[in-house]
Design a protein around this motif. Structure first.
Motif, mmCIF file in Angstrom:
data_model
loop_
_atom_site.group_PDB
_atom_site.id
_atom_site.type_symbol
_atom_site.label_atom_id
_atom_site.label_comp_id
_atom_site.label_asym_id
_atom_site.label_seq_id
_atom_site.Cartn_x
_atom_site.Cartn_y
_atom_site.Cartn_z
ATOM 1 N N SER A 314 0.734 -1.134 0.101
ATOM 2 C CA SER A 314 -0.265 0.006 -0.007
ATOM 3 C C SER A 314 0.858 1.308 -0.070
ATOM 4 O O SER A 314 0.773 2.152 -0.858
ATOM 5 C CB SER A 314 -0.835 0.022 1.163
ATOM 6 O OG SER A 314 -1.791 -1.176 1.269
ATOM 7 N N HIS A 315 1.987 1.149 0.664
ATOM 8 C CA HIS A 315 2.843 2.353 0.973
ATOM 9 C C HIS A 315 3.579 2.533 -0.408
ATOM 10 O O HIS A 315 3.760 3.537 -1.196
ATOM 11 C CB HIS A 315 3.874 2.175 2.010
ATOM 12 C CG HIS A 315 4.880 3.348 2.270
ATOM 13 N ND1 HIS A 315 6.005 3.120 1.709
ATOM 14 C CD2 HIS A 315 4.344 4.432 2.965
ATOM 15 C CE1 HIS A 315 6.711 4.440 1.974
ATOM 16 N NE2 HIS A 315 5.785 5.368 2.976
ATOM 17 N N GLU A 316 3.882 1.566 -1.001
ATOM 18 C CA GLU A 316 4.560 1.334 -2.404
ATOM 19 C C GLU A 316 3.702 2.084 -3.363
ATOM 20 O O GLU A 316 4.315 2.794 -4.194
ATOM 21 C CB GLU A 316 5.025 -0.034 -2.887
ATOM 22 C CG GLU A 316 5.554 -0.162 -4.047
ATOM 23 C CD GLU A 316 7.218 0.498 -4.057
ATOM 24 O OE1 GLU A 316 7.683 0.749 -5.255
ATOM 25 O OE2 GLU A 316 7.973 0.578 -2.991
ATOM 26 N N ALA A 317 2.382 1.343 -3.332
ATOM 27 C CA ALA A 317 1.453 1.995 -4.596
ATOM 28 C C ALA A 317 1.333 3.527 -4.310
ATOM 29 O O ALA A 317 1.419 4.221 -5.201
ATOM 30 C CB ALA A 317 0.120 1.422 -4.096
ATOM 31 N N HIS A 318 1.150 3.968 -3.201
ATOM 32 C CA HIS A 318 0.891 5.687 -2.832
ATOM 33 C C HIS A 318 2.361 6.118 -3.134
ATOM 34 O O HIS A 318 2.140 7.406 -3.764
ATOM 35 C CB HIS A 318 0.587 5.817 -1.252
ATOM 36 C CG HIS A 318 -0.731 5.750 -0.951
ATOM 37 N ND1 HIS A 318 -1.636 7.055 -1.335
ATOM 38 C CD2 HIS A 318 -1.610 4.731 -0.374
ATOM 39 C CE1 HIS A 318 -2.907 6.345 -0.984
ATOM 40 N NE2 HIS A 318 -2.884 5.286 -0.187
ATOM 41 N N GLY A 319 3.534 5.444 -3.004
ATOM 42 C CA GLY A 319 4.757 6.289 -3.355
ATOM 43 C C GLY A 319 4.767 6.470 -4.874
ATOM 44 O O GLY A 319 5.086 7.649 -5.517
ATOM 45 N N ARG A 320 4.483 5.536 -5.758
ATOM 46 C CA ARG A 320 4.106 5.590 -7.217
ATOM 47 C C ARG A 320 3.133 6.251 -7.652
ATOM 48 O O ARG A 320 2.783 6.519 -8.934
ATOM 49 C CB ARG A 320 4.177 3.977 -7.777
ATOM 50 C CG ARG A 320 5.356 3.345 -7.355
ATOM 51 C CD ARG A 320 5.230 2.039 -8.211
ATOM 52 N NE ARG A 320 6.315 1.074 -7.612
ATOM 53 C CZ ARG A 320 6.454 -0.201 -8.513
ATOM 54 N NH1 ARG A 320 5.907 -0.486 -9.477
ATOM 55 N NH2 ARG A 320 7.653 -1.000 -8.053
ATOM 56 N N LYS A 321 1.940 6.398 -6.747
ATOM 57 C CA LYS A 321 0.704 6.928 -7.284
ATOM 58 C C LYS A 321 0.046 6.101 -8.572
ATOM 59 O O LYS A 321 -0.583 6.392 -9.463
ATOM 60 C CB LYS A 321 0.934 8.470 -7.778
ATOM 61 C CG LYS A 321 1.354 9.538 -6.628
ATOM 62 C CD LYS A 321 1.204 10.770 -7.188
ATOM 63 C CE LYS A 321 1.301 11.737 -6.032
ATOM 64 N NZ LYS A 321 2.706 11.723 -5.215
ATOM 65 N N ASP A 322 0.261 4.894 -8.274
ATOM 66 C CA ASP A 322 -0.187 3.739 -9.211
ATOM 67 C C ASP A 322 -0.748 2.726 -8.242
ATOM 68 O O ASP A 322 -0.193 1.895 -7.524
ATOM 69 C CB ASP A 322 0.922 3.336 -9.829
ATOM 70 C CG ASP A 322 0.492 2.485 -11.084
ATOM 71 O OD1 ASP A 322 -0.570 1.991 -11.066
ATOM 72 O OD2 ASP A 322 1.409 1.989 -11.787
ATOM 73 N N PHE A 323 -2.075 2.649 -8.381
ATOM 74 C CA PHE A 323 -2.910 1.635 -7.807
ATOM 75 C C PHE A 323 -3.442 0.306 -8.401
ATOM 76 O O PHE A 323 -4.301 -0.224 -8.308
ATOM 77 C CB PHE A 323 -4.117 2.281 -6.905
ATOM 78 C CG PHE A 323 -3.701 3.299 -6.112
ATOM 79 C CD1 PHE A 323 -2.889 3.112 -4.913
ATOM 80 C CD2 PHE A 323 -4.067 4.698 -6.499
ATOM 81 C CE1 PHE A 323 -2.434 4.364 -4.392
ATOM 82 C CE2 PHE A 323 -3.355 5.708 -5.873
ATOM 83 C CZ PHE A 323 -2.765 5.697 -4.803
ATOM 84 N N SER A 324 -2.811 0.136 -9.674
ATOM 85 C CA SER A 324 -2.870 -0.548 -10.832
ATOM 86 C C SER A 324 -2.852 -2.209 -10.150
ATOM 87 O O SER A 324 -2.214 -2.198 -9.241
ATOM 88 C CB SER A 324 -2.367 -0.603 -11.860
ATOM 89 O OG SER A 324 -0.769 -0.835 -11.851
ATOM 90 N N ALA A 325 -3.530 -2.950 -10.807
ATOM 91 C CA ALA A 325 -3.445 -4.430 -10.583
ATOM 92 C C ALA A 325 -2.032 -4.846 -10.621
ATOM 93 O O ALA A 325 -1.302 -5.842 -10.083
ATOM 94 C CB ALA A 325 -4.337 -5.560 -11.372
ATOM 95 N N SER A 326 -1.294 -4.391 -11.735
ATOM 96 C CA SER A 326 0.008 -4.594 -12.099
ATOM 97 C C SER A 326 1.165 -4.379 -10.842
ATOM 98 O O SER A 326 1.885 -5.093 -10.570
ATOM 99 C CB SER A 326 0.597 -3.833 -13.083
ATOM 100 O OG SER A 326 2.088 -3.905 -13.453
ATOM 101 N N VAL A 327 0.849 -3.341 -10.130
ATOM 102 C CA VAL A 327 1.745 -2.763 -9.060
ATOM 103 C C VAL A 327 1.411 -3.523 -7.957
ATOM 104 O O VAL A 327 2.226 -4.198 -7.237
ATOM 105 C CB VAL A 327 1.536 -1.495 -8.595
ATOM 106 C CG1 VAL A 327 2.081 -0.861 -7.412
ATOM 107 C CG2 VAL A 327 2.116 -0.395 -9.520
#
Length: 410
Positions: A314-327
């Protein structure tokens, strides 16, 4: 206008509280909700295997684990028709002992750690559906809390167990279990957890009984069987449980014991397979992700571990601003990399071997080989894959010889 969160977690059991704790510690604004008030009873075997205790300690609760009213075990005893295998906690596990603590207390303590880390907790709230944008991306959660409410968030972690919310992501149950507390159980080796592989529970399916000692004079006594056993025999779980209590060894252990409270039952989906671990804007953890060991039925440690990993992603996705299934697939890959071997091999065993009684020659051979018995215990607790037993070919040869001898004599 609904309040916006970085993460909403559905379910405040071990997986949900772990997710909320680690996410809040990482700086994410986190909402944790549950259908019930806490503390609340949760039917379970109450055992914290060493790897589970390690995860609890990582949440800052190492001293709490050692409170005197908690049960603590340093060994395992497995009773079969003809064998008794007793082994101390193997050195490959995460520490010298595990614990037996009522889930009512464990879950409340983990929730306390989550809120102490900054997570907002909302009880008596039932999640109803994910909210999505016209493009299909998760934008939040709809729920009922005395009326319809909505929470905005780009990420939702589902941690509400086998049934309930987002059932299409979850696998169907394949086992059921029942437990009751007794005071004054008069069994030996109270520093062990005891497992009983009985003929009755393994005639038409797979199952086992248990006695786990708490530290306050009580014991958690229970039995679990596969749904396959129920389907083949037409019997119900209560009947299996009652017959387990009447087994000669159990009847002796319970002769002067007094039951405390009613017996309670629950469903399980064991084996890590069949559930969907992630999608766009969503991850599943704990029982919702079928993270229950396919042999032992242990799930608390896997729930806490998966919550920790989901928080990190979750923290990684927020850092990337990418909440895709791929991430978010990174969460599933990491979880499988860490746990798939023991779950897959255990899943294969319980599907290839119709009942644990067929393994009686192996249990008997392991009784005579301390290293093989250690490997057996490790596969049972989920700290090694089942195929680690192949490192002991002499024991397998002895078991095979016994099988052939039994067939010839028969």
């Amino acid at each position: 206008m609904s309040e916006r969160y970085d993460l909403v977690v559905v379910g405040a059991g071990p997986g949900g509280s772990s997710t909320a704790y680690h996410a809040s510690r990482a700086g994410l604004k986190t909402l944790l909700l549950d259908r019930q008030d806490f503390p609340r009873d949760k039917p379970c075997g109450d055992g914290l295997m060493p790897h589970a205790a390690n995860e609890v300690a990582m949440m800052g609760l190492g001293d709490w684990l050692d409170e005197p009213h908690h049960g603590r075990f340093s060994g395992f005893s497995i009773f079969t028709k003809t064998a008794k295998i007793r082994q101390g906690v193997p050195p490959t596990l995460h520490g010298p002992h595990g614990y037996v603590i009522r889930r009512e207390e464990t879950d409340a303590k983990l929730l306390e750690r989550a809120t102490g880390a900054g997570a907002e907790f909302l009880p008596r709230t039932r999640a109803t559906k994910l909210l999505r944008s016209p493009a299909g991306d998760v934008t939040g959660l709809a729920a009922q809390n005395g009326g319809a409410v909505e929470f905005d968030a780009p990420l939702v972690v589902v941690a509400d167990g086998v049934g309930g919310f987002e059932s299409q992501m979850k696998a169907h149950q394949n086992a059921v279990a029942r437990r009751q507390y007794f005071r004054g159980v008069n069994g030996p080796d109270k520093e062990d957890i005891h497992v009983f592989i009985t003929e009755d529970m393994n005639a038409q399916g797979a199952g086992y009984g248990w006695v786990f000692y708490l530290g306050d004079g009580r014991a958690n006594v229970g039995a679990g069987v596969s749904t396959r056993a129920l389907q083949k025999t037409g019997r119900n779980l209560k009947d299996y449980f009652d017959r387990f209590l009447e087994e000669p060894r159990m009847a002796e252990w319970l002769r002067n014991a007094e039951p405390e409270g009613p017996a309670k039952s629950w469903s399980l989906k064991m084996g890590m397979w069949g559930a969907k671990l992630h999608g766009q804007g969503v991850m599943t953890v704990g029982d919702a992700a079928s993270l229950i060991h396919p042999i032992s039925g242990e799930g608390v440690g896997y729930a806490i571990e998966s919550g920790r990993l989901a928080a990190a992603w979750s923290h990684e996705a927020h850092g990337r601003k990418d909440f895709s299934a791929s991430v978010l697939s990174g969460y599933a890959r990491q979880l499988r990399r860490q746990r798939a071997r023991e779950h897959l091999s255990g899943h294969a065993l319980v599907n290839l071997v119709p009942n644990l009684g067929l393994l009686e020659p192996l249990f008997k051979a392991c009784e005579r080989d301390r290293e093989a018995s250690r490997a057996l215990i490790e596969s049972f607790t989920g700290d090694a894959p089942v195929y680690s037993l192949l490192k002991h070919p002499a024991t397998f040869a002895t078991a095979l010889k016994d099988v052939v001898g039994d067939r010839l004599r028969g």
